[in-house]
Motif scaffolding. Sequence first.
Motif, PDB file in Angstrom:
ATOM      1  N   TYR A 162     -27.124   2.049 -29.034  1.00  0.00           N
ATOM      2  CA  TYR A 162     -27.935   2.800 -28.086  1.00  0.00           C
ATOM      3  C   TYR A 162     -27.060   3.856 -27.424  1.00  0.00           C
ATOM      4  O   TYR A 162     -25.839   3.783 -27.457  1.00  0.00           O
ATOM      5  CB  TYR A 162     -28.511   1.868 -27.008  1.00  0.00           C
ATOM      6  N   GLY A 163     -27.681   4.804 -26.779  1.00  0.00           N
ATOM      7  CA  GLY A 163     -26.957   5.754 -25.946  1.00  0.00           C
ATOM      8  C   GLY A 163     -26.928   5.240 -24.519  1.00  0.00           C
ATOM      9  O   GLY A 163     -27.834   4.530 -24.073  1.00  0.00           O
ATOM     10  N   TRP A 164     -25.872   5.556 -23.804  1.00  0.00           N
ATOM     11  CA  TRP A 164     -25.807   5.203 -22.385  1.00  0.00           C
ATOM     12  C   TRP A 164     -25.095   6.316 -21.648  1.00  0.00           C
ATOM     13  O   TRP A 164     -24.343   7.099 -22.229  1.00  0.00           O
ATOM     14  CB  TRP A 164     -25.129   3.846 -22.181  1.00  0.00           C
ATOM     15  N   ASP A 165     -25.351   6.434 -20.355  1.00  0.00           N
ATOM     16  CA  ASP A 165     -24.652   7.425 -19.553  1.00  0.00           C
ATOM     17  C   ASP A 165     -24.634   7.005 -18.095  1.00  0.00           C
ATOM     18  O   ASP A 165     -25.323   6.087 -17.685  1.00  0.00           O
ATOM     19  CB  ASP A 165     -25.251   8.829 -19.713  1.00  0.00           C
ATOM     20  N   VAL A 166     -23.786   7.693 -17.359  1.00  0.00           N
ATOM     21  CA  VAL A 166     -23.685   7.515 -15.906  1.00  0.00           C
ATOM     22  C   VAL A 166     -23.911   8.885 -15.291  1.00  0.00           C
ATOM     23  O   VAL A 166     -23.260   9.862 -15.673  1.00  0.00           O
ATOM     24  CB  VAL A 166     -22.296   6.998 -15.475  1.00  0.00           C
ATOM     25  N   SER A 167     -24.835   8.956 -14.341  1.00  0.00           N
ATOM     26  CA  SER A 167     -25.032  10.219 -13.626  1.00  0.00           C
ATOM     27  C   SER A 167     -24.674  10.031 -12.165  1.00  0.00           C
ATOM     28  O   SER A 167     -24.851   8.953 -11.595  1.00  0.00           O
ATOM     29  CB  SER A 167     -26.470  10.725 -13.772  1.00  0.00           C
ATOM     30  N   LEU A 168     -24.147  11.088 -11.582  1.00  0.00           N
ATOM     31  CA  LEU A 168     -23.815  11.140 -10.161  1.00  0.00           C
ATOM     32  C   LEU A 168     -24.668  12.239  -9.550  1.00  0.00           C
ATOM     33  O   LEU A 168     -24.603  13.388  -9.985  1.00  0.00           O
ATOM     34  CB  LEU A 168     -22.333  11.461  -9.962  1.00  0.00           C
ATOM     35  N   THR A 169     -25.471  11.887  -8.545  1.00  0.00           N
ATOM     36  CA  THR A 169     -26.371  12.856  -7.936  1.00  0.00           C
ATOM     37  C   THR A 169     -26.045  13.002  -6.458  1.00  0.00           C
ATOM     38  O   THR A 169     -26.007  12.019  -5.723  1.00  0.00           O
ATOM     39  CB  THR A 169     -27.848  12.420  -8.102  1.00  0.00           C
ATOM     40  N   GLN A 170     -25.805  14.245  -6.025  1.00  0.00           N
ATOM     41  CA  GLN A 170     -25.549  14.522  -4.619  1.00  0.00           C
ATOM     42  C   GLN A 170     -26.853  14.418  -3.837  1.00  0.00           C
ATOM     43  O   GLN A 170     -27.948  14.536  -4.399  1.00  0.00           O
ATOM     44  CB  GLN A 170     -24.960  15.918  -4.448  1.00  0.00           C
ATOM     45  N   SER A 171     -26.750  14.259  -2.525  1.00  0.00           N
ATOM     46  CA  SER A 171     -27.941  14.126  -1.681  1.00  0.00           C
ATOM     47  C   SER A 171     -28.846  15.351  -1.766  1.00  0.00           C
ATOM     48  O   SER A 171     -30.052  15.257  -1.600  1.00  0.00           O
ATOM     49  CB  SER A 171     -27.544  13.853  -0.224  1.00  0.00           C
TER      50      SER A 171
END
Length: 194
Positions: free
Chosen positions: A164-173
């Motif tokens: 599978y594909g996986w990822d991590v995202s970081l989102t600012q406020s």
Amino acid sequence: MIYPATYNITILQNATWRGSFRATQNRQALTSITIAGTTPTFNVPCHGLTATTKVVFTGGNDIPCGFLLNTVYYVIAAGLTTGAFQVSATSGGSTISVTGTASGDFYVATPLDITGYTVDADVKGLITNTLVGTFTPTITSATDGAFELMMLPATALAIDVGSYGWDVSLTQSGGERYYWVTGVATVQRTYSRT
């Protein structure tokens, strides 16, 4: 600017998966590490670092004893030039002391302060893009960019064996979003399910 890294993982069905991560930025390759006595000097042309800047090192095949990768160190004024620097374990502290030698490709980066960020990590089908699992993120040190991801056995058990594909995202406020880590998650069968 946060640049995405590639990191492939293996998830065992019916088992807990846990990983510790540190978001970094401004990564630069070290040209060498010079060790005089027990004092390491890190050589990077035009590194742009100043005293008290937090840094993290990655890479290398052989690391000196007393030196840890993916650990926050502080640049110190001693030995600081436009092309070289030394570090301490504490802000304003003494140079770290090491023994041995260093070999391989090393990198230095600054930790990203993720205060106010939301961390999200999912596993999806490579072809279908269908969500099959989600990691639970925990920020462990926002100012040092540190966080953990965990997937509980019940979630892992519900994912079919495969890739599978996986990822991590970081989102600012404010909504600005970065995909920091991407890769392939290989799910493997387990046999003891009691």
